[in-house]
Design an enzyme around this catalytic site. Structure first.
Site, PDB file in Angstrom:
ATOM      1  N   ASP A  80       2.519 -33.253 -12.329  1.00  0.00           N
ATOM      2  CA  ASP A  80       3.370 -33.225 -13.517  1.00  0.00           C
ATOM      3  C   ASP A  80       4.591 -32.350 -13.308  1.00  0.00           C
ATOM      4  O   ASP A  80       4.624 -31.494 -12.425  1.00  0.00           O
ATOM      5  CB  ASP A  80       2.582 -32.732 -14.730  1.00  0.00           C
ATOM      6  CG  ASP A  80       2.103 -31.292 -14.595  1.00  0.00           C
ATOM      7  OD1 ASP A  80       1.621 -30.940 -13.505  1.00  0.00           O
ATOM      8  OD2 ASP A  80       2.196 -30.525 -15.579  1.00  0.00           O
ATOM      9  N   GLU A 174      -0.590 -29.261 -14.784  1.00  0.00           N
ATOM     10  CA  GLU A 174      -0.518 -27.849 -14.398  1.00  0.00           C
ATOM     11  C   GLU A 174       0.507 -27.103 -15.225  1.00  0.00           C
ATOM     12  O   GLU A 174       0.307 -25.934 -15.582  1.00  0.00           O
ATOM     13  CB  GLU A 174      -0.183 -27.739 -12.907  1.00  0.00           C
ATOM     14  CG  GLU A 174      -0.258 -26.323 -12.330  1.00  0.00           C
ATOM     15  CD  GLU A 174       1.046 -25.541 -12.368  1.00  0.00           C
ATOM     16  OE1 GLU A 174       1.043 -24.368 -11.972  1.00  0.00           O
ATOM     17  OE2 GLU A 174       2.080 -26.110 -12.808  1.00  0.00           O
TER      18      GLU A 174
END
Length: 409
Positions: A80, A174
């Site tokens: 991400d 994350e």
């Protein structure tokens, strides 16, 4: 190495921005789309144990090429990108053989200036990849993914380089603090690992903040302003009074190194109810507790002075400093240092003024320091990366694998 930049440029075309307001994992559909591409690439490599679960956790293994026991090690990156700036329609720019001065970003007024970003002074002669000034770049952490897979490709193409089992893990979410939530350490199979999620060349990090989040809720009394005297309690005024009492010299913009901070990150304002969202950071666990206690003290003092209305504080610990979980295994750090030095990279051991998946994973039984990607200015439109530093990261990953095998041969 020849496909490193090509991989990176392909990866940043995927919009994988995580969404803190979505509870499911992954928090955005683009992360699963990207994970499917990476899964196919790893299958094409011939890796074993390639798995992608419904939550977007992707794992694989490069089997050992030696006939003796070597502890399996891992390399981890996240798929991400940060919610702080758009990751959609990323349009990278190349700056070949940078010789100094401002870099125009796209066709607008945005520039990447060494006055604002002095790291550029050390990058003369480097080939840089920047944004076009409208999005982030996504080097955090797609550079890490590209570097890990390029290192795996190098090990496959050079079977004379000895290595044990190499475990690979790519995680979702994350950037919103959830990357390790559903990570299966036992399934991953490594004795220790490294996140490839750092910044400039040489970064080697095994200390990070202890972290907590705090929501301060101000309950007011709403009355028509024409008849409000002695009755109204404006929750927005309470919020302002609270923020003024917070230490002004302990914020992100006033601290560095090992200094902790309070960061006012969000706010919802109204007369009857207002809410301020903070994050609290300190490298020392005792320091974190002291910061939490200070906020509680301010809340208690405000409540004691209110006849009507009230203030409420909710604090949640987020993660802790991985140092206490990594230091008992000094060979993990020493191995990375030796690998860097063998690749003509000077190790820069410094604390992470943030967190990584590795911090959480270290407390889950997988000691996991952090290694550089070669990127700068993460989470914003001025993000950029050095191709030469990316190449060094690949070489360091390969050397860690090689040294691990040789030390156990």
């Amino acid at each position: 190495m020849k496909h490193l930049v090509e991989r990176f440029l392909r990866y940043v075309t995927f919009d994988t921005q995580s969404n803190p307001h979505v509870a499911q994992c992954p928090s955005s559909p683009g992360q699963l789309v990207f994970a499917e591409l990476l899964k196919q690439e790893m299958l094409d490599f011939g890796l074993s144990d390639v798995t992608l679960d419904e939550h977007g956790y992707l794992m694989a293994k490069l089997p050992s090429n030696v006939d003796y026991d070597v502890p399996p090690i891992g390399f981890i990156a996240h798929m991400d990108t940060a919610p702080d700036a758009s990751g959609k329609n990323v349009n990278p720019q190349f700056v070949e053989d940078y010789q100094g001065g401002d870099i125009a970003l796209g066709l607008g007024d945005e520039v990447l200036s060494p006055v604002q970003y002095p790291d550029l002074h050390n990058l003369h002669g480097h080939n840089l990849i920047t944004t076009d000034g409208t999005t982030l770049l996504g080097a955090d952490n797609k550079a890490g993914i590209a570097e890990i897979l390029s290192a795996i490709a190098m090990l496959i193409e050079n079977p004379d380089i000895p290595h044990g089992d190499i475990c690979i893990g790519f995680t979702p979410d994350e950037e919103i603090g959830r990357g390790a939530d559903l990570f299966d350490v036992e399934k991953f199979g490594a004795k220790w690992a490294y996140t490839i999620d750092g910044g400039p060349q040489g970064e080697l990090e095994y200390e990070n903040f202890n972290a907590a989040s705090a929501d301060v809720i101000f309950h007011g009394v709403s009355v028509h302003p024409g008849t409000a005297k002695g009755k109204m309690v404006n929750a927005m005024n309470l919020a302002a009074q609270f923020q003024v009492k917070m230490p002004a010299d302990q914020t992100p913009e006033t601290t560095e190194g090992y200094e902790g901070f309070f960061h006012l990150k969000s706010g919802e304002l109204g007369i009857a109810r207002s809410e301020l969202g903070y994050i609290i950071r300190d490298f020392d666990r005792e320091g974190l507790e002291e910061r939490k206690a200070l906020m509680q003290k301010l809340v208690d003092e405000m409540n004691a002075g209110l006849k009507h209305g009230s203030v409420e504080l909710n604090i949640t610990d987020s993660y802790y400093n991985m140092r206490e979980m990594v230091e008992p295994y000094p060979h993990i750090i020493e191995l990375a240092k030796q690998a860097m030095e063998a690749c003509d990279v000077e190790p820069l051991i410094k604390p992470i003024r943030g967190g990584t998946d590795g911090a959480r994973l270290s407390f889950m039984g997988l000691p996991c320091p952090n290694i550089f990607t070669g990127g700068f200015n993460f989470h914003g439109i001025h993000e950029f990366i050095s191709v030469e530093m990316m190449e060094k990261s690949v070489l360091v990953i390969v050397k860690i694998a090689e040294l691990t095998a040789k030390k156990h041969g």
